[in-house]
Design a protein around this motif. Structure first.
Motif, short mmCIF file in Angstrom:
data_model
loop_
_atom_site.label_atom_id
_atom_site.label_comp_id
_atom_site.label_asym_id
_atom_site.label_seq_id
_atom_site.Cartn_x
_atom_site.Cartn_y
_atom_site.Cartn_z
N UNK A 331 58.02 59.74 36.54
CA UNK A 331 57.80 58.47 35.82
C UNK A 331 58.32 57.29 36.62
N UNK A 332 59.46 57.45 37.26
CA UNK A 332 60.02 56.37 38.08
C UNK A 332 59.11 56.08 39.27
N UNK A 333 58.60 57.14 39.90
CA UNK A 333 57.69 56.98 41.04
C UNK A 333 56.42 56.29 40.59
N UNK A 334 55.87 56.71 39.44
CA UNK A 334 54.62 56.15 38.92
C UNK A 334 54.77 54.66 38.61
N UNK A 335 55.86 54.29 37.97
CA UNK A 335 56.12 52.89 37.63
C UNK A 335 56.18 52.04 38.90
N UNK A 336 56.87 52.56 39.90
CA UNK A 336 57.01 51.82 41.15
C UNK A 336 55.64 51.65 41.84
N UNK A 337 54.84 52.70 41.83
CA UNK A 337 53.52 52.64 42.46
C UNK A 337 52.61 51.62 41.76
N UNK A 338 52.63 51.62 40.44
CA UNK A 338 51.82 50.65 39.68
C UNK A 338 52.27 49.22 39.95
N UNK A 339 53.57 49.03 40.04
CA UNK A 339 54.12 47.70 40.32
C UNK A 339 53.67 47.21 41.70
N UNK A 340 53.74 48.09 42.69
CA UNK A 340 53.36 47.72 44.06
C UNK A 340 51.87 47.44 44.14
N UNK A 341 51.05 48.29 43.46
CA UNK A 341 49.60 48.11 43.52
C UNK A 341 49.19 46.75 42.98
N UNK A 342 49.89 46.30 41.94
CA UNK A 342 49.60 44.98 41.38
C UNK A 342 49.93 43.87 42.37
N UNK A 343 51.04 44.03 43.06
CA UNK A 343 51.44 43.03 44.06
C UNK A 343 50.46 42.96 45.22
N UNK A 344 49.78 44.08 45.50
CA UNK A 344 48.82 44.14 46.60
C UNK A 344 47.39 43.86 46.12
N UNK A 345 47.26 43.44 44.86
CA UNK A 345 45.95 43.16 44.26
C UNK A 345 45.05 44.40 44.20
N UNK A 346 45.66 45.56 43.99
CA UNK A 346 44.91 46.79 43.74
C UNK A 346 44.99 47.10 42.25
N UNK A 347 43.94 47.66 41.70
CA UNK A 347 43.94 48.00 40.27
C UNK A 347 43.94 49.51 40.08
N UNK A 348 44.50 49.93 38.96
CA UNK A 348 44.53 51.35 38.61
C UNK A 348 43.22 51.69 37.93
N UNK A 349 42.41 52.56 38.54
CA UNK A 349 41.12 52.94 37.95
C UNK A 349 41.19 54.32 37.30
N UNK A 350 42.26 55.03 37.55
CA UNK A 350 42.42 56.34 36.92
C UNK A 350 43.89 56.69 36.91
N UNK A 351 44.34 57.19 35.76
CA UNK A 351 45.74 57.58 35.64
C UNK A 351 45.82 58.83 34.79
N UNK A 352 46.42 59.85 35.34
CA UNK A 352 46.59 61.11 34.63
C UNK A 352 48.00 61.59 34.90
N UNK A 353 48.37 62.73 34.36
CA UNK A 353 49.71 63.26 34.57
C UNK A 353 49.91 63.59 36.05
N UNK A 354 50.76 62.82 36.70
CA UNK A 354 51.05 63.06 38.11
C UNK A 354 49.97 62.59 39.05
N UNK A 355 48.96 61.88 38.57
CA UNK A 355 47.85 61.45 39.43
C UNK A 355 47.53 59.98 39.16
#
Length: 425
Positions: A331-355
């Motif tokens: 969960x900590x890794x996932x939160x960090x990845x989503x935060x970074x993707x937003x800063x890089x103007x990338x969007x989350x198009x799919x989110x699943x358990x561990x993916x």
């Protein structure tokens, strides 16, 4: 490399300590800490021509795996386009062999060295590592006179065994090699190391080899029949121990677990419980146990220490996937990845358990990246980032354009990365 050079702005390079066909070893000093080190410089071209790539990579991985007070430590590995650098522990006392050139050792000194040797090799075996080239030339001494096993170039891992559960590569130094290795019918790496330790013990106590002949075939015959004569000054308990170690039949040869229980080996440990001996006993006697985590120790360390060693010989600028290890929760890794993707103007198009699938533009091109979090062991995760759409160059820009730096709080180690230094040598 010339004396007086500085490696990676971190190590002063000093005098030449020794050299072989493919490498030179220099004295070095850590500029920041002042710590003395030994720096082994390997020429890639020579290694490639000799077909020793696999051996070099195996040596690195094994030295990273066996951390023990009586094993020479590998601190780090660096590489340039032409050379590989091993930064290792500096053993000020030099080779044990040179000490033996002055004559045999006193019994208590020989016993101390033998205890440390057994402790080190027994530890290697607990990690599935078999040295296969034990001899006084490969044993160093530090400034305190403590033994340091070195040179794992001919070592084998448990994974090297064939279906019969045995090793089959004939290697080692003739005078120290076990009879079953000579026989070329497969051998147990542990029992072969026990034999070599027995030859070393004989040399420590006598000052000469138990098996020697100017004719190699005759020497092999003596080894296979265990034809040797103990000096008159050997006490009965040492003779009995050596008889059990230098047993030609590996099936009945004494094991390390039995050696450490032998009265001669134990002498002084129980009757004189001074601080040093108590510590030595604690280091030698515990039986190594393997938990679920330790079962995967090699794989975990391989990932965590950057063990995609192909990078030593192949440029890795065009990778389409990378991995890093983390001790953080998913969960900590996932939160960090989503935060970074937003800063890089990338969007989350799919989110699943561990993916997680990210999509965005990089240098005007569409890039899609899959990120998977894999639980490898308790409190230990591997994160794989893989390009599924877009240009490789864009993927590299995505990685190097801030995501590596932004992930520093959750990354333990990036797989496949070795510090690169300038070829100013």
């Amino acid at each position: 490399m010339e004396k007086g050079n500085v490696l990676m702005k971190r190590y002063d390079i000093g005098r030449l300590l020794g050299q072989g066909n493919f490498a030179k070893v220099y004295y070095g000093r850590d500029i920041k800490s002042g710590q003395s080190v030994a720096i082994k410089v390997i020429h890639k071209e020579k290694v490639l021509k000799a077909g020793l790539i696999e051996q070099t990579m195996r040596e690195i991985s094994i030295m990273r795996l066996v951390k023990h007070p009586n094993i020479l430590q590998l601190y780090e590995v660096m590489a340039t386009k032409t050379k590989i650098y091993f930064v290792m522990e500096y053993a000020k006392g030099g080779e044990l062999f040179k000490k033996l050139c002055k004559g045999r050792l006193k019994e208590d000194v020989a016993r101390r060295y033998f205890r440390q040797l057994v402790s080190a090799i027994r530890f290697c075996h607990s990690r599935g590592v078999y040295h296969r080239d034990l001899k006084p030339e490969n044993i160093l001494l530090d400034e305190n006179g403590d033994l340091k096993v070195s040179d794992f170039g001919l070592s084998a891992l448990a994974e090297s065994k064939l279906q019969d559960g045995l090793l089959h590569t004939t290697c080692g130094t003739p005078a120290y090699v076990a009879p079953e290795v000579i026989g070329r019918k497969g051998y147990d790496g542990e029992k072969a190391d026990v034999w070599s330790c027995g030859v070393i013990l004989f040399v420590l106590l006598s000052g000469y080899l138990p098996f020697f002949d100017s004719n190699l075939i005759r020497m092999y015959r003596k080894i296979c029949k265990a034809e040797y004569k103990s000096p008159s000054w050997f006490p009965p308990n040492i003779r009995k121990l050596l008889t059990r170690i230098l047993e030609p039949n590996p099936h009945i040869r004494i094991s390390f677990d039995k050696i450490i229980e032998h009265p001669w080996f134990m002498e002084g440990l129980e009757t004189k419980p001074c601080d040093n001996e108590s510590k030595e006993k604690e280091m030698i006697l515990p039986v190594m146990t393997k938990s679920t985590t330790n079962t995967n120790a090699f794989a975990i360390i391989s990932l965590s220490m950057g063990f995609d060693l192909s990078g030593l010989f192949i440029e890795n600028d065009n990778k389409e996937e990378v991995q890093f290890t983390s001790k953080n929760s998913p969960s900590e890794i996932m939160i960090k990845l989503e935060e970074i993707s937003g800063n890089l103007n990338f969007r989350v198009v799919k989110k699943d358990e561990g993916l997680l699938r990210l999509e965005g533009n990089m240098s005007g091109d569409c890039l899609c990246v899959d990120i998977e979090i894999i639980e490898f062991a308790c409190s230990f995760h591997v994160v794989e980032m893989k390009k599924v759409k877009g240009d490789v160059v864009c993927f590299q820009k995505f990685l190097n354009g801030g995501i590596r730096t932004a992930l520093k709080d959750v990354v333990w180690s990036w797989q496949g990365e070795l510090p690169m230094v300038n070829d100013g040598d």
